[in-house]
Design an enzyme around this catalytic site. Structure first.
Site, PDB file in Angstrom:
ATOM      1  CG  HIS A  23     111.983  71.205  25.027  1.00  0.00           C
ATOM      2  ND1 HIS A  23     112.982  71.389  24.099  1.00  0.00           N
ATOM      3  CD2 HIS A  23     112.047  69.896  25.352  1.00  0.00           C
ATOM      4  CE1 HIS A  23     113.599  70.246  23.863  1.00  0.00           C
ATOM      5  NE2 HIS A  23     113.046  69.319  24.624  1.00  0.00           N
TER       6      HIS A  23
ATOM      7  CE1 TYR B  14     113.254  73.222  52.374  1.00  0.00           C
ATOM      8  CE2 TYR B  14     111.467  74.359  53.512  1.00  0.00           C
ATOM      9  CZ  TYR B  14     112.223  73.216  53.294  1.00  0.00           C
ATOM     10  OH  TYR B  14     111.934  72.067  53.974  1.00  0.00           O
TER      11      TYR B  14
ATOM     12  CE1 TYR C 193     124.439  74.564  61.389  1.00  0.00           C
ATOM     13  CE2 TYR C 193     123.014  76.034  60.157  1.00  0.00           C
ATOM     14  CZ  TYR C 193     123.878  75.810  61.206  1.00  0.00           C
ATOM     15  OH  TYR C 193     124.153  76.821  62.089  1.00  0.00           O
TER      16      TYR C 193
ATOM     17  CD  GLU D   1     116.783  68.011  22.785  1.00  0.00           C
ATOM     18  OE1 GLU D   1     117.715  68.799  22.496  1.00  0.00           O
ATOM     19  OE2 GLU D   1     115.597  68.342  22.768  1.00  0.00           O
TER      20      GLU D   1
ATOM     21  CG  HIS E 238     109.809  66.092  27.036  1.00  0.00           C
ATOM     22  ND1 HIS E 238     109.546  65.545  25.805  1.00  0.00           N
ATOM     23  CD2 HIS E 238     111.002  66.724  26.919  1.00  0.00           C
ATOM     24  CE1 HIS E 238     110.538  65.834  24.966  1.00  0.00           C
ATOM     25  NE2 HIS E 238     111.433  66.550  25.628  1.00  0.00           N
TER      26      HIS E 238
ATOM     27  CG  HIS F 154     116.029  66.863  28.139  1.00  0.00           C
ATOM     28  ND1 HIS F 154     115.238  67.950  28.470  1.00  0.00           N
ATOM     29  CD2 HIS F 154     115.657  66.483  26.891  1.00  0.00           C
ATOM     30  CE1 HIS F 154     114.433  68.211  27.455  1.00  0.00           C
ATOM     31  NE2 HIS F 154     114.659  67.330  26.480  1.00  0.00           N
TER      32      HIS F 154
END
Length: 219
Positions: A160, A119, A215, A80, A100, A98
């Site tokens: 993926h 949020y 903040y 990758e 899975h 990265h």
């Protein structure tokens, strides 16, 4: 290479290995899936291909330049590598993770972006997008990822996994964990029969982003 630069590479490699082991310990990867990298100047230290993280040692450091040419180590870099290098070429990232992760990968098969159930999305720059599917290790996947990462610090890869980045390995990892938690929350809330999760509006999300800017992180 100066002693100072060598020491920086040593510390960064130790951090890469520790973070990779953390992804496995926290269940975000299975076996040798997923990968971690950190940038030191023009060198990218990255986990090697096919080596269990618990077997990695200080002498196993793998480094490439920003064009992907191997400049350090004997082990082959992760398949990758195009994902990692694309992030470094187009952002100010110092670290990339990265994984899975199960819930995030499940959500990547369902929606074009993670619904705004919390949020926490603001901590990743906004609604987290899903990059269109392409085979692992390809430039096409890296390009799709880059599109999904526009103005974001993380995205899903369809069918993926996930990619996040940050100014440090800890920050990149924390964003990965936050993304997995966000996806798990949505799956949990949306699985209750007869109910649909309440989602935040764009205005509510912007309010959180303003609060983060003024903040800092909540908690």
């Amino acid at each position: 290479m100066s002693d100072q630069h060598q020491e920086a590479i040593r510390r960064a490699w130790d951090g890469v290995v520790a973070t990779a082991r953390r992804t496995a310990a926290d269940g975000l990867v299975v076996g040798t899936s997923g990968n971690v990298s950190a940038r030191v100047g023009d060198i990218v230290l990255v986990t090697p291909s096919g080596v269990p993280y618990d077997r990695l040692r200080p002498g196993d450091a793998v480094g490439v330049d920003l064009e992907g040419r191997q400049v350090l180590g004997e082990l082959a870099p992760t398949s990758e590598l195009p994902l990692h290098l694309t992030v470094y070429r187009h952002t100010g990232a110092a670290a990339v993770v990265h994984t899975h992760a199960v819930h995030a990968t499940a959500v990547s098969t369902l929606v074009p972006e993670v619904p705004l159930v919390h949020y926490a999305a603001a901590m990743l720059g906004g609604p987290v997008r899903t990059a269109a599917y392409a085979r692992y290790g390809t430039r096409e996947l890296a390009e799709n990822m880059l599109t999904a990462l526009r103005d974001r610090t993380g995205c899903l890869l369809q069918n993926h996994g996930t990619v996040t980045y940050g100014d440090t390995l800890d920050e990149a990892y924390d964003r990965t964990a936050q993304l997995e938690w966000l996806c798990r929350l949505w799956i949990t809330a949306s699985s209750v029969p007869g109910h649909r999760p309440t989602l935040l509006s764009s205005a509510q999300l912007r309010d959180v982003q303003d609060a983060l800017e003024n903040y800092g992180q909540p908690g």
